[in-house]
Design a protein around this motif. Structure first.
Motif, PDB file in Angstrom:
ATOM      1  N   ASP A  57       2.710  -2.898  -5.452  1.00  0.00           N
ATOM      2  CA  ASP A  57       4.088  -2.540  -5.806  1.00  0.00           C
ATOM      3  C   ASP A  57       4.770  -1.762  -4.676  1.00  0.00           C
ATOM      4  O   ASP A  57       5.971  -1.904  -4.451  1.00  0.00           O
ATOM      5  CB  ASP A  57       4.135  -1.758  -7.127  1.00  0.00           C
ATOM      6  CG  ASP A  57       3.205  -0.558  -7.150  1.00  0.00           C
ATOM      7  OD1 ASP A  57       2.117  -0.632  -6.541  1.00  0.00           O
ATOM      8  OD2 ASP A  57       3.557   0.454  -7.786  1.00  0.00           O
TER       9      ASP A  57
ATOM     10  N   VAL B 223       0.683  -6.851  -7.707  1.00  0.00           N
ATOM     11  CA  VAL B 223      -0.225  -5.931  -8.390  1.00  0.00           C
ATOM     12  C   VAL B 223       0.448  -4.562  -8.494  1.00  0.00           C
ATOM     13  O   VAL B 223       0.557  -3.830  -7.513  1.00  0.00           O
ATOM     14  CB  VAL B 223      -1.568  -5.850  -7.630  1.00  0.00           C
ATOM     15  CG1 VAL B 223      -2.522  -4.880  -8.319  1.00  0.00           C
ATOM     16  CG2 VAL B 223      -2.207  -7.244  -7.540  1.00  0.00           C
TER      17      VAL B 223
ATOM     18  N   ASN C  71       0.627  -0.893  -9.766  1.00  0.00           N
ATOM     19  CA  ASN C  71      -0.111   0.257 -10.299  1.00  0.00           C
ATOM     20  C   ASN C  71       0.726   1.523 -10.220  1.00  0.00           C
ATOM     21  O   ASN C  71       0.189   2.630 -10.141  1.00  0.00           O
ATOM     22  CB  ASN C  71      -1.472   0.403  -9.591  1.00  0.00           C
ATOM     23  CG  ASN C  71      -1.307   0.470  -8.083  1.00  0.00           C
ATOM     24  OD1 ASN C  71      -0.214   0.755  -7.580  1.00  0.00           O
ATOM     25  ND2 ASN C  71      -2.377   0.211  -7.350  1.00  0.00           N
TER      26      ASN C  71
ATOM     27  N   GLY D 235       2.488   2.967  -7.892  1.00  0.00           N
ATOM     28  CA  GLY D 235       2.311   3.868  -6.752  1.00  0.00           C
ATOM     29  C   GLY D 235       1.247   3.398  -5.797  1.00  0.00           C
ATOM     30  O   GLY D 235       0.968   2.199  -5.701  1.00  0.00           O
TER      31      GLY D 235
ATOM     32  N   ALA E 266      -2.466   3.353  -4.829  1.00  0.00           N
ATOM     33  CA  ALA E 266      -3.890   3.582  -5.119  1.00  0.00           C
ATOM     34  C   ALA E 266      -4.588   4.036  -3.844  1.00  0.00           C
ATOM     35  O   ALA E 266      -5.350   5.012  -3.829  1.00  0.00           O
ATOM     36  CB  ALA E 266      -4.528   2.309  -5.650  1.00  0.00           C
TER      37      ALA E 266
HETATM   38 MG   LIG Z   1       0.467   0.246  -5.753  1.00  0.00          MG
END
Ligand SMILES: [Mg+2]
Ligand SMILES: Cc1ncc(C[n+]2csc(CCOP(=O)(O)OP(=O)(O)O)c2C)c(N)n1
Length: 616
Positions: A467, A492, A494, A496, A498
């Motif tokens: 993202d 994908v 999430n 923010g 990872a």
């Molecule tokens: Mg991300």
């Protein structure tokens, strides 16, 4: 005989007549020209492309940085035998390309950049978007391209163009020199007419050389390899660009030497080859990394030994020796290696010849490599088989790996996925794995996928994008749709970072600024799937691994670009460990003592690698 054309018309005509040739195979060097017009190029290259009858198709891009990524990805997918030219206006249009230029140069990929520049005559200045350096009217923002270009020029008079074009081609087609080439074209000069000698536009075939190694160096290298008990090959991107993978397979099989791969070299041997031990380094397999620690000789083929490859110089024994087969002396000399400056294919072939009747490394070493690989393989099987809601990232990668089958290529660049892909992905062969990890530039993913698909339309292109990267540069989805260039994009989300989230925590930075949320932590009302749909993509949402598999099948069968949206957990880290380290400093004060102490302990395992490759 002369032909009267503007400078820009001459550039277009010249580019359309450049060919590359290697191993008697000839191809057009410029597959096309990407661009965005503004006052700095519209009357020049814009007019020239609009009226040209030459074979140089124009592609409208949505962001200048993206179009350089597209060109670099095209070049990589074409093993550097072809690329795209990129034209921009002046000022921001031009400087938007600098990040892409750095990426291309770092990855040693040819791209031709044609930024517009301020009036050469200066009569009307300062022109819109001019920098106005108070020390010199000779400076423009295009001077910023100098450190990131392997050749840089500015054409202030038409007479300067022919020699600049030839110099540009020499650098672009020299595998030891290649990278971004910038020819800045002042907006008035682009539109200026000149009587060009006809020969400038003759078909020109640039032979891509396969330099052979120096004989004495081959002899020394052969002695070194024959005296090694546990040699390990590290295959880098150069192995693939040189099309040396068949030679590499033969070499490895004949002498029983396992092959580990860097990010750019991944796929040099297909998954499942008995001597393929997979990824090496900070994001490596435990098999390759164990062999790296035990190796007494590292044979680097076409690698520049980045910190990820060497696990920040902790993965090899302190007294390991290095033999480096590289087309660039700069890389061949690294880690105090014995330098075999040569094309990868020629270098391997001549080395094998110099071995004489050598039978290779004893069979139990081969067996050890196979055993270590079996253990890693089982770990990947388990990671790929994980289920859950939201789906674990390794299961997402596993599903895409299955969908990619034999003709697919995976494209990625930044975030937590490149590391997981390097470890886990089972490549079907060279060209099936395209992770830009020289510059690891967020935003490369979709733009790069476009370049791969343009260079290799027969392949199914799977773009994996986080993202964070998506939010930086999603706009090339529109280019994919308008140009009818089909991509399967797996987005994908999430919420923010990872990758940097885990890293931040590990260095005491408390995950600051790594989550996309309101200031009080509440989730944002952002819908990236709706965003992709609004850009014209077909969108499928997958909430489980089973749904993802189904969506991938649908996307594969579709004719148009599809975005598969999948949510994952930013805090999870489910891929098996590489058991290797990456050097990122920990604050010396203000973090828990244990954290800095652990860091300093790891620093002790860094080696300078100064052992001379041969003595006496
Ligand atoms: Mg991300
Ligand atoms: C242009 C650019 N800016 C910053 C970084 C540093 N960086 C590396 S990964 C990352 C976060 C990526 O986020 P996302 O794409 O969502 O992937 P995730 O880590 O969540 O898998 C950042 C900021 C980078 N690689 N490139």
């Amino acid at each position: 005989m002369t032909t009267r054309l503007t400078v820009a018309q001459a550039v277009v005509r010249f580019l359309a007549h450049q060919w590359s040739e290697r191993d008697s195979v000839q191809r057009r060097f410029f597959g096309g020209c990407t661009g965005i017009f503004g006052h700095g190029n519209v009357a020049g290259l814009g007019q020239a492309l609009a009226t040209s009858t030459e074979n140089l198709p124009y592609h409208l891009s949505r962001n200048e940085q993206a179009m350089v990524h597209t060109a670099a990805a095209y070049a990589r997918a074409a093993n550097r035998l072809a690329t795209l030219a990129c034209t921009t206006s002046i000022g921001p249009g031009a400087t938007n390309m600098i990040t892409g230029a750095a990426g291309a140069t770092i990855n040693r990929l040819p791209v031709l950049l044609l930024p517009g520049d301020i009036f050469s005559t200066r009569v009307a200045g300062p022109v819109l978007q001019e920098l106005e350096d108070q020390r010199s009217y000779d400076i423009s923002v295009n001077d910023c391209f100098k450190p990131v270009s392997r050749y840089w020029d500015r054409i202030n008079r038409p007479e300067q163009l022919p020699s600049a074009l030839l110099a540009a081609m020499r650098v672009l087609t020299d595998p030891a020199e290649t990278g971004a080439v910038t020819i800045a074209l002042p907006q008035d000069v682009q539109a200026e007419a000149y009587d060009w000698p006809e020969e400038l536009f003759a078909d020109r075939i640039w032979h891509i050389p396969r330099p052979r190694p120096e004989r004495a160096a081959v002899f020394r290298a052969a002695q070194l390899v024959k005296s090694a008990a546990r040699p390990l090959i590290v295959a880098g991107g150069g192995t693939i660009y040189s099309d040396a993978t068949e030679q590499l397979r033969l070499f490895a099989e004949t002498y029983g030497i396992p092959v580990a791969e860097t990010q750019a070299g991944k796929g040099a041997l297909p998954y499942g080859h008995p001597l393929a031990v997979g990824a090496i380094g900070a994001t490596g397999t435990t098999a390759a990394n164990a062999l790296a620690r035990e190796a007494d000789l590292i044979i680097g083929v076409g690698t520049r030994y980045s910190d990820f490859t060497t696990a920040s110089r902790t993965i090899f024994a302190p007294d390991a020796r290095f033999l480096n087969i590289n087309i660039t002396a700069f890389d061949a000399a690294k880690l105090s290696g014995l330098q075999l400056v040569a094309d990868a294919r020629e270098g391997l072939a001549e080395l094998a010849e110099a071995f004489g009747g050598w039978r290779g490394v004893p069979g139990d070493y081969r067996e050890r490599a196979a055993e270590l690989t079996r253990a890693w393989d089982a770990a990947v099987d388990a990671a790929y088989a994980l289920e859950g809601s939201p789906p674990p990232q390794s299961a997402v990668i596993g599903a895409v790996n299955t969908a990619a089958a034999d003709d697919g290529v995976v494209v990625c660049a930044a975030g937590s996925m490149p590391g997981d892909l390097h470890k886990l992905w089972r490549p079907s062969g060279p060209g099936s794995y395209h992770v830009e990890y020289g510059y690891s530039c967020m935003g490369y993913e979709i733009a790069g996928g476009l370049g791969v698909k343009m260079a290799a339309p027969e392949r199914e292109v799977f773009v994996l994008v986080g993202d964070g990267s998506y939010l930086m540069m999603a706009q090339e989805l529109v280019t994919a749709i308008s140009e009818g260039i089909k991509l399967v994009v797996v987005l994908v989300d999430n919420s923010g970072f990872a990758s940097i989230g885990h890293l931040s925590e590990s260095v005491g930075a408390q995950r600051l600024g790594t989550s996309y949320a309101y200031r009080d932590g509440r989730p944002l009302p952002v819908d990236l799937a709706a965003n992709a749909a609004s850009l014209g993509a077909s969108v499928l949402r997958a909430e489980s691994v089973a749904e993802l598999r189904k969506a991938l099948d649908t996307a594969r069968a579709a004719a148009e670009t599809t975005v598969i949206y999948v949510r994952t957990d930013r805090m999870a880290d489910d891929a098996p460990s590489s058991e290797a380290w990456w050097d990122v400093p920990v604050a010396q004060v203000g973090t828990p003592n244990a954290m800095r102490e652990a860091y300093e302990a790891n620093k002790l395992s860094q080696h300078p690698h100064l052992t001379p490759p041969v003595t006496g």
